[in-house]
Design an enzyme around this catalytic site. Structure first.
Site, short mmCIF file in Angstrom:
data_model
loop_
_atom_site.label_atom_id
_atom_site.label_comp_id
_atom_site.label_asym_id
_atom_site.label_seq_id
_atom_site.Cartn_x
_atom_site.Cartn_y
_atom_site.Cartn_z
N GLY A 1 89.21 24.82 -111.27
CA GLY A 1 90.15 25.33 -112.26
C GLY A 1 91.19 26.20 -111.59
O GLY A 1 90.96 26.72 -110.48
N GLN B 1 97.37 32.76 -110.89
CA GLN B 1 96.92 32.68 -109.49
C GLN B 1 97.99 32.15 -108.54
O GLN B 1 97.88 32.33 -107.34
CB GLN B 1 95.67 31.80 -109.39
CG GLN B 1 94.45 32.40 -110.05
CD GLN B 1 93.28 31.45 -109.99
OE1 GLN B 1 93.18 30.55 -110.79
NE2 GLN B 1 92.41 31.64 -109.02
N CYS C 1 85.90 31.61 -107.27
CA CYS C 1 87.30 31.69 -107.69
C CYS C 1 88.17 31.49 -106.46
O CYS C 1 87.90 32.06 -105.40
CB CYS C 1 87.56 33.07 -108.30
SG CYS C 1 89.25 33.31 -108.83
N LEU C 2 89.23 30.69 -106.61
CA LEU C 2 90.12 30.43 -105.47
C LEU C 2 90.82 31.70 -105.00
O LEU C 2 91.28 31.76 -103.86
CB LEU C 2 91.15 29.35 -105.84
CG LEU C 2 90.58 27.95 -106.09
CD1 LEU C 2 91.68 27.01 -106.55
CD2 LEU C 2 89.88 27.40 -104.86
N HIS D 1 86.93 31.50 -117.74
CA HIS D 1 87.32 32.14 -116.47
C HIS D 1 88.85 32.06 -116.28
O HIS D 1 89.49 33.06 -115.95
CB HIS D 1 86.57 31.43 -115.33
CG HIS D 1 86.92 31.87 -113.95
ND1 HIS D 1 86.00 32.43 -113.09
CD2 HIS D 1 88.08 31.82 -113.25
CE1 HIS D 1 86.59 32.72 -111.94
NE2 HIS D 1 87.85 32.35 -112.00
N GLU D 2 89.40 30.88 -116.53
CA GLU D 2 90.86 30.71 -116.33
C GLU D 2 91.66 31.47 -117.40
O GLU D 2 92.72 32.03 -117.12
CB GLU D 2 91.24 29.23 -116.33
CG GLU D 2 90.54 28.35 -115.30
CD GLU D 2 90.53 28.91 -113.89
OE1 GLU D 2 91.45 29.67 -113.52
OE2 GLU D 2 89.59 28.59 -113.14
N HIS E 1 92.09 34.98 -116.32
CA HIS E 1 93.18 35.18 -115.36
C HIS E 1 94.51 35.41 -116.07
O HIS E 1 95.31 36.26 -115.68
CB HIS E 1 93.35 33.93 -114.47
CG HIS E 1 92.42 33.89 -113.29
ND1 HIS E 1 92.39 34.86 -112.32
CD2 HIS E 1 91.51 32.96 -112.91
CE1 HIS E 1 91.49 34.53 -111.40
NE2 HIS E 1 90.93 33.39 -111.73
ZN ZN Z 1 89.54 32.31 -110.78
#
Ligand code: ZN
Length: 167
Positions: A46, A51, A91-92, A133-134, A137
């Protein structure tokens, strides 16, 4: 298409609250294509626009094994939440660290698709985790916010160590 740069914690821009998308044009389509390319290139499941330093309410996800079930949610809003699950999240923006987070088991989400049509998505299990989660963000929240200060400190130290080792 192009691969976008992913912000890494503790970059303060990760705390920006995203604004709703109001224009559904070719530029948005291009941005979504770039988001997908960036997510797949980074082996992520995701990615939120926050991000990649674009502060619009856009997220993409793909939890499928074969990486062929792309989902894009624009202006996503949670209508209903149900149940509870604990899932190990990564998470990226936090390379190399993972932690258990408790979230709703099921979510029902209202969003727009790339053409501005309203869509309703019902998700359960890992996909529900990913969407929550997204969406966090886009509200300027990150998954380590859910951890105890002790646990968070430990993980962030580990991330810093790995970052130095790979530099
Ligand atoms: Zn993330």
């Amino acid at each position: 298409m192009s691969i976008l740069t992913i912000l890494e914690f503790p970059d303060p821009r990760l705390r920006t609250v995203a604004a709703p998308v109001t224009v559904f044009d070719a530029e948005l389509k291009q941005f979504l294509a770039d988001m997908y390319e960036t997510m797949y290139a980074a082996n992520g499941v995701g990615l939120a626009a926050t991000q990649v330093n674009v502060h619009k309410r856009v997220l993409v996800a793909d939890m499928s094994e074969d990486r062929n079930e792309p989902l894009a949610l624009i202006n996503a809003e949670i209508l209903e939440k149900d149940g509870q699950q604990v899932y190990q999240e990564g998470c990226l923006s936090f390379p190399g660290i993972y932690a258990d987070v408790t979230r709703a088991l099921k979510v029902k989400v209202k969003a727009h698709d790339v053409d501005g049509n309203e869509i309703i998505v019902e998700a359960e299990g890992p996909l529900a985790v990913c969407i929550q989660h997204e969406m966090d963000h886009l509200a300027g929240k990150v998954f380590v916010d859910y951890l105890s200060p002790l646990k968070r400190g430990m993980l962030l130290k580990r991330m810093e160590k790995q970052r130095k080792a790979s530099a």
